[in-house]
Structure formats: structure tokens, C-alpha cells
Design a protein around this motif. Structure first.
Motif, PDB file in Angstrom:
ATOM      1  N   ALA A  75       0.830  -1.206   0.000  1.00  0.00           N
ATOM      2  CA  ALA A  75       0.000   0.000   0.000  1.00  0.00           C
ATOM      3  C   ALA A  75       0.864   1.255   0.000  1.00  0.00           C
ATOM      4  O   ALA A  75       0.539   2.255  -0.654  1.00  0.00           O
ATOM      5  N   ARG A  79       0.950   4.098  -2.891  1.00  0.00           N
ATOM      6  CA  ARG A  79       0.751   5.519  -2.596  1.00  0.00           C
ATOM      7  C   ARG A  79       1.878   6.369  -3.178  1.00  0.00           C
ATOM      8  O   ARG A  79       1.635   7.429  -3.766  1.00  0.00           O
ATOM      9  N   ASN A 129      -6.387   2.130   1.672  1.00  0.00           N
ATOM     10  CA  ASN A 129      -6.123   1.505   0.377  1.00  0.00           C
ATOM     11  C   ASN A 129      -7.209   0.471   0.087  1.00  0.00           C
ATOM     12  O   ASN A 129      -7.545  -0.361   0.931  1.00  0.00           O
TER      13      ASN A 129
END
Length: 253
Positions: A75, A79, A129
Motif C-alpha cells: 500500500a 501511494r 487503500n
């Protein structure tokens, strides 16, 4: 000549001073970054399946938690890639909007925007997420389906499975509210939480779309009146529970 001018207009623009900036390389870079994101998504899908395998095999909590850490790492990478792509896209938009007299330091502009986006990072971002949320949801459902207790140190505080929840698999409702048959490929509605046979709900959505009408959740008593294809996710935990029950049924014959 006209073709070349049209190509230049499509892939770049002329500066007021006469210089032309082409965005072909930018488009290529963004395409490569999106490919990297698809690899991350594949990795998260694999990590989710491994975690469900561990729960189904009654492995210890530490091993399951290690997969959650893997999901959080994925995640974080997702990002970072998303921020970098946004920084590039915002820089290109700024160039087209402002049309500066001289070509600026594009690398500096991208880095500046990227740093600004990264400065707002928080752990909560990772927990929002979409694939991490799906991972946690499926893990929780898997523990319910296989009557396992959640880890007391779980960050989301998944409650201990109560006796009334930890019913035997044979008592669970594996029937699709549409077909009234046992589901083979169950999908869960992220909005209301109800499950349906994938093909059945997709056919309804398609039919109603052609009629330009919304789809009400087919589960009796549900008030959700706008079921969308984008709200449906595979319910791997339920599918495994159904398969497990069927295997047990065959073994007793």
C-alpha cells in the motif's frame, strides 16, 4: 508538414518564445508507472490469497499478521507511485496552463509537487487503500467462516467470535438471493454487504442498464437501491467456506 504540425500539437505545445515541448516521453513514463501499479495490485491479490490459506489451514496468528505487514508495504509503494504520477500530471497541466516564456526545470517542479504530496502522508492513508480494506474484510469473514478467533492485538479490533456467530458451516446461508441456489462464484456488495452469484447479479445490472433503471439489492429487506458493478468484489472467504462444506459432504458419502 501538416501531419507533423498536428502531431506536435497533440503531444506537446509551443512556448511563447518559439521552442516546442514534447510530452511523448512523459506519456511513456506514466504508462510504465501504471504498469508498476498493476504489478503491485497483483502482489496484493497474491498476499490476500496466502493470508486466507493460512487462516484456512489453522496456522498461527503471527504468520497471518506477517501478510498484513506485506499488504501495508504494498500500500505504501502504491501511494508513492500514485503521488509521483500526480506530480507529473500536475506539472504538465501547469505548463499547458501557464505557458511560461522559458522552459522551466521540469524535474525540479515534479520533485517539488511530489514532496508536497508525500509530506501529507499518514498511516491512515495506507489503511484506506482499497485492496487493504478488501484484505481485512476477507480476513474477518474467513475467521468467521472457519470459526477462528481474531488476534487480540488486531489494529482494527476485530471482535472475538461469539458463540452465536461461530455456527457450523452447514448452518450458514450459501444460497444466492437471486437464483435460490448454492453460490459457486459469490460476490459481495461493498455498500450493503450482501452476497450474490456473480453471473446472476451482473445479468440483472446489464438488463437494468439497458432499461436505464437502477438495481435494487435482491436481498429481501435490504434498502440499498443502486447496486453497481463497481461495488461488487469477489467473496473469496465465502467461496472457500462453500467449497469446504462440499468437500466434507462428499467425504461422508
Amino acid at each position: 508538414m501538416l501531419l507533423k504540425e498536428k502531431s506536435a500539437q497533440t503531444n506537446g505545445f509551443k512556448m511563447p518564445g518559439g521552442a516546442t515541448i514534447s510530452f511523448n516521453c512523459v506519456d511513456s513514463s506514466l504508462s510504465s508507472l501504471k504498469n508498476c501499479q498493476s504489478y503491485i495490485n497483483t502482489g496484493m491479490d497474491i498476499a490476500t490469497r496466502v493470508a486466507l490459506d493460512l487462516v484456512e489451514s489453522f496456522n498461527n496468528v503471527e504468520e497471518v499478521n506477517s501478510m498484513e505487514n506485506v499488504m501495508l508495504e504494498y500500500a505504501a509503494m502504491d501511494r508513492e507511485l500514485d503521488h509521483y504520477m500526480r506530480a507529473i500530471e500536475e506539472t504538465v497541466s501547469q505548463m499547458k496552463r501557464d505557458k511560461p516564456e522559458n522552459i522551466p526545470d521540469l524535474q525540479y517542479l515534479v520533485k517539488e509537487k511530489f514532496t508536497a504530496l508525500e509530506s501529507k502522508n499518514s498511516d491512515a492513508d495506507l489503511q484506506r487503500n482499497e485492496k487493504y480494506i478488501y484484505f481485512k474484510d476477507q480476513l474477518k469473514e474467513m475467521r468467521k467462516q472457519f470459526c477462528l478467533q481474531s488476534d487480540n492485538n488486531d489494529n482494527e479490533g476485530i471482535e472475538q467470535i461469539d458463540e452465536d456467530i461461530a455456527v457450523t458451516q452447514s448452518q450458514m446461508n450459501f444460497i444466492c438471493p437471486i437464483t435460490q441456489m448454492e453460490m459457486k462464484k459469490p460476490v459481495r456488495n461493498k455498500v450493503c454487504g450482501h452476497t450474490y452469484e456473480e453471473d446472476a447479479i451482473l445479468k440483472i445490472i446489464q438488463t437494468r442498464k439497458q432499461q436505464k433503471k437502477k438495481v435494487r439489492c435482491p436481498k429481501i429487506g435490504c434498502s440499498h437501491a443502486d447496486v453497481k458493478r463497481s461495488d461488487l468484489v469477489p467473496d473469496e472467504a465465502l467461496k472457500r467456506a462453500i467449497d469446504s462444506q462440499n468437500k466434507q459432504s462428499w467425504s461422508t458419502l
